[in-house]
Structure formats: structure tokens, C-alpha cells
Design an enzyme around this catalytic site. Structure first.
Site, PDB file in Angstrom:
ATOM      1  N   ARG A   8       0.856  -1.182   0.000  1.00 22.95           N
ATOM      2  CA  ARG A   8       0.000   0.000   0.000  1.00 22.95           C
ATOM      3  C   ARG A   8       0.891   1.231   0.000  1.00 22.95           C
ATOM      4  NH1 ARG A   8      -0.750   2.588   5.064  1.00 22.95           N
ATOM      5  NH2 ARG A   8       0.146   1.479   6.843  1.00 22.95           N
ATOM      6  N   HIS A 189       5.978   6.681  -1.970  1.00 29.04           N
ATOM      7  CA  HIS A 189       6.991   6.011  -2.805  1.00 29.04           C
ATOM      8  C   HIS A 189       8.070   5.340  -1.954  1.00 29.04           C
ATOM      9  CE1 HIS A 189       4.890   8.429  -5.688  1.00 29.04           C
ATOM     10  NE2 HIS A 189       5.444   9.550  -5.272  1.00 29.04           N
ATOM     11  N   ARG A 190       7.705   4.974  -0.725  1.00 26.32           N
ATOM     12  CA  ARG A 190       8.630   4.314   0.212  1.00 26.32           C
ATOM     13  C   ARG A 190       9.769   5.246   0.660  1.00 26.32           C
ATOM     14  NH1 ARG A 190       4.742   1.663  -0.038  1.00 26.32           N
ATOM     15  NH2 ARG A 190       4.559  -0.602   0.038  1.00 26.32           N
ATOM     16  N   LEU A 191       9.610   6.530   0.468  1.00 24.58           N
ATOM     17  CA  LEU A 191      10.597   7.485   0.958  1.00 24.58           C
ATOM     18  C   LEU A 191      10.190   7.917   2.364  1.00 24.58           C
ATOM     19  CD1 LEU A 191      11.149   9.606  -2.278  1.00 24.58           C
ATOM     20  CD2 LEU A 191      12.536   7.714  -1.388  1.00 24.58           C
TER      21      LEU A 191
END
Length: 211
Positions: A8, A189-191
Site C-alpha cells: 500500500r 513512494h517508500r521514501l
């Protein structure tokens, strides 16, 4: 079901240095308050990680019962596996997973036993059933059936039906004095945003970590 397809996006917003309080305990208090206000299930639940004499890590979930500048407090049976492992290695790790808020807090520190006065004060504040359960359960020991545990509980309930329940000598608390506290906030964005407070010479240094 393909586990690698489960994912997600994190959309709650990031965490910036300017948003952080300079004191990590105050920052933790703020996030805990927000977790409570968000009505998360068991917002005080934390994973306590210890290591046994062979270097094998163990984890379990307990409830945080107090936090202040001196550290994070929980209570347990002093004969339990976690307590015995702390006796051999007082370095522990705590983890708070507040998933609905897309937040985590990770703490490393050193455990020390609470005083008898602190134990008595908290034990007397607990519901009577919880006091009885603390005496009935020899935590981490093997039992043949649940009925053994329930029988002991009923026996104690009858014994102390009208009297005050004494604090058992094998029950007490630990205070985790933190050496590091990391705040994690999910990012797009997984940042993800991660800030690590590390204690050096009595004061806290802050570093941003790559996700």
C-alpha cells in the site's frame, strides 16, 4: 495469495526536522497522545526484545505503564523468561507499531528493576482480578492444561475474597532508560522519514536516517 503483491502507499504526510520537538520524550508523549486520541487499539502496546545467554533474540508484547524523563516502565513476573534474560543482559529494545497513523517508534536502552515502593504503588492500583492473576500464573512455566491455571485463580479468589492482596515477591517492574529513540513516519513512494535521537554526554543528538 501472493505475499509479494501485498502493498500500500503511505499517504499520511511526512515528518520534517522542524516538526520535531527537541526532547524525544516530549515527542513520544505527543505521538502517544495522538495515538490515544485516534482511538487505536492498544496504543500503549509495545514489543520488548531481549536476548538469552546464547544470543538468541526473543520478542513479546507488553503494555507501557508509565513514561517520563527517567524511562519507559512495564511490569512482569520476575521469574518469567523476559525477566531472566534481562538479568543476564540488561540491554533491550522497545517497538511501538502505530500502523493506522503510519508511525513507528523504536527505542534502545538499559533495563533496571523498579523499587519495592514503586511496585507496591502500581500493584495496589490494579483491578483485583489482575492482582490475583499475577499470583496465579507462574509466567513462562509449562502447565498441563488451562484448568490448572483457572483452578489456582479461583482458589486465590476465595482466599482473598475480603482481604487485601499482598504484592508477590516474584512480581515487579522494569524501567528502560533510553539510549536511542527513533521516530519513523511513512512517506510516499517508500521514501519514509526517520529521525534518530541518540544520547551523548547527557544530551540528545538528532540525525536523519535514510529509509
Amino acid at each position: 495469495m501472493e505475499l509479494e503483491d501485498i502493498r500500500r502507499e503511505y499517504t499520511k504526510g511526512g515528518l520534517r526536522r522542524k516538526d520535531l520537538l527537541p526532547d524525544p520524550i516530549a515527542q513520544f508523549d505527543l505521538w502517544l497522545k495522538q495515538a490515544v486520541e485516534a482511538k487505536l487499539t492498544d496504543p500503549t502496546a509495545m514489543t520488548v526484545a531481549t536476548v538469552d545467554s546464547t544470543g538468541q533474540p526473543f520478542q513479546r508484547i507488553v503494555l507501557l505503564k508509565h513514561v517520563d524523563q527517567d524511562g519507559f516502565v512495564f511490569y512482569t513476573n520476575l521469574g518469567s523468561r523476559k525477566a531472566q534474560q534481562i538479568e543476564g543482559n540488561s540491554k533491550v529494545s522497545l517497538h511501538f507499531p502505530w500502523h493506522p497513523l503510519e508511525r513507528q517508534v523504536h527505542i534502545t536502552g538499559v533495563a533496571e528493576k523498579l523499587s519495592m515502593v514503586e511496585n507496591m504503588k502500581y500493584f495496589s492500583s490494579r483491578p483485583k482480578e489482575s492482582q490475583l492473576a499475577a499470583i496465579a500464573s507462574k509466567q513462562s512455566s509449562r502447565i498441563s492444561a488451562r484448568g490448572v491455571l483457572e483452578g489456582k485463580f479461583l482458589e486465590l479468589k476465595q482466599k482473598f475474597e475480603k482481604g487485601e492482596i499482598p504484592v508477590p515477591s516474584f512480581w515487579g517492574g522494569f524501567r528502560i532508560k533510553p539510549t536511542s529513540i527513533e521516530f519513523w513516519q511513512g512517506g510516499e513512494h517508500r521514501l519514509h522519514d526517520r529521525f534518530l535521537f541518540s544520547k551523548e554526554d547527557g544530551h540528545w543528538d538528532i540525525d536523519r536516517l535514510a529509509p
